[in-house]
Design an enzyme around this catalytic site. Structure first.
Site, mmCIF file in Angstrom:
data_model
loop_
_atom_site.group_PDB
_atom_site.id
_atom_site.type_symbol
_atom_site.label_atom_id
_atom_site.label_comp_id
_atom_site.label_asym_id
_atom_site.label_seq_id
_atom_site.Cartn_x
_atom_site.Cartn_y
_atom_site.Cartn_z
ATOM 1 N N TYR A 1 -1.168 15.727 -21.726
ATOM 2 C CA TYR A 1 -1.752 14.444 -21.341
ATOM 3 C C TYR A 1 -2.651 14.621 -20.114
ATOM 4 O O TYR A 1 -3.759 14.069 -20.057
ATOM 5 C CB TYR A 1 -0.633 13.440 -21.046
ATOM 6 C CG TYR A 1 -1.125 12.057 -20.679
ATOM 7 C CD1 TYR A 1 -1.458 11.137 -21.663
ATOM 8 C CD2 TYR A 1 -1.251 11.669 -19.342
ATOM 9 C CE1 TYR A 1 -1.907 9.860 -21.330
ATOM 10 C CE2 TYR A 1 -1.692 10.398 -18.999
ATOM 11 C CZ TYR A 1 -2.016 9.501 -20.002
ATOM 12 O OH TYR A 1 -2.469 8.238 -19.662
ATOM 13 N N SER B 1 -7.007 8.372 -15.942
ATOM 14 C CA SER B 1 -5.627 8.193 -15.492
ATOM 15 C C SER B 1 -5.467 8.818 -14.122
ATOM 16 O O SER B 1 -6.254 9.691 -13.718
ATOM 17 C CB SER B 1 -4.667 8.866 -16.483
ATOM 18 O OG SER B 1 -3.352 8.948 -15.961
#
Length: 230
Positions: A134, A121
């Site tokens: 996250y 990501s």
């Protein structure tokens, strides 16, 4: 990414926990002419992972390309973040890539050939308020990718990662609908917009192909330039 690989000639094996939704997704892809198998199991259950991979390869044949794409998000102040939720997020985002990657890699190593693409990501390199767990998980994916490549490249495997920026997905639906956030993102991203999921196909097909035969341990950011610009 499954669509891109299918269009490039791959036989696709789709995985999810929800067999009904998995069948629906497979039917949509088959409607384009793709050859699609389904393999429902929970990627956070190591026994289920090993059993499913072993059974599939024994009955259908080798898995030559693996895309580790399981992921989830929970937002909230880090000081109040529930430890059980943190564990769940890490199992889904990190442990799954290890479990499935290891199970598939063992067979790839025996064949001395294979491509693994982990999905990282933009948060592998950046952080925003409320998503520290996250961010930690996606940083782990980037370094797990390096470790997998370091251990397995000598056996003929290529292991790399794709790090998407902000894309219009179900996971980001609330952010897409947030006018202020979308305006901030468009101003922050050099290309001035959200990414479209189809724009992940090129990087995935490249990393899965012979064109990337000497690319190993790398993370390719598909992010409209957001990590390149202050």
């Amino acid at each position: 990414m499954a669509t891109g690989l299918a269009q490039a000639g791959a036989r696709v094996v789709m995985n999810a926990r929800d067999a009904q939704r998995l069948d629906q997704a497979a039917a949509q892809l088959r409607a384009t002419g793709a050859v699609v198998d389904v393999l429902p199991f929970d990627v956070t259950d190591v026994d289920a992972v090993q059993r499913a991979i072993s059974d599939y390869e024994a009955s259908k044949g080798p898995i030559d390309i693996l895309v580790n794409n399981a992921g989830m998000q929970h937002r909230g102040p880090l000081e109040d973040f529930d430890p059980a939720t943190f564990d769940h997020l890490m199992r889904t985002n990190v442990n799954s890539a290890f479990y499935v990657g290891q199970a598939v890699a063992r067979n790839m190593i025996a064949r001395r050939s294979g491509k693994i693409v982990n999905i990282a990501s933009v948060q592998s390199a950046l952080a925003r308020p409320g998503i520290a767990p996250y961010t930690a998980s996606k940083g782990a994916i980037t370094n797990l990718t390096k470790g997998m490549a370091t251990d397995w490249a000598r056996h003929g495997l290529n292991v790399n990662a794709i790090a998407p920026g902000y894309f219009e997905t179900e996971l980001n639906a609330a952010l897409v609908a947030d006018v202020d956030f979308s305006a901030w993102l468009e101003n922050r991203t050099p290309q001035g917009r959200w990414g479209k999921v189809e724009e992940l196909q090129g990087a995935c097909v490249f990393l899965a192909s012979d064109a990337a035969s000497f690319v190993n341990g790398q993370t390719i950011y598909v992010d409209g330039g957001i990590t390149a610009s202050l």
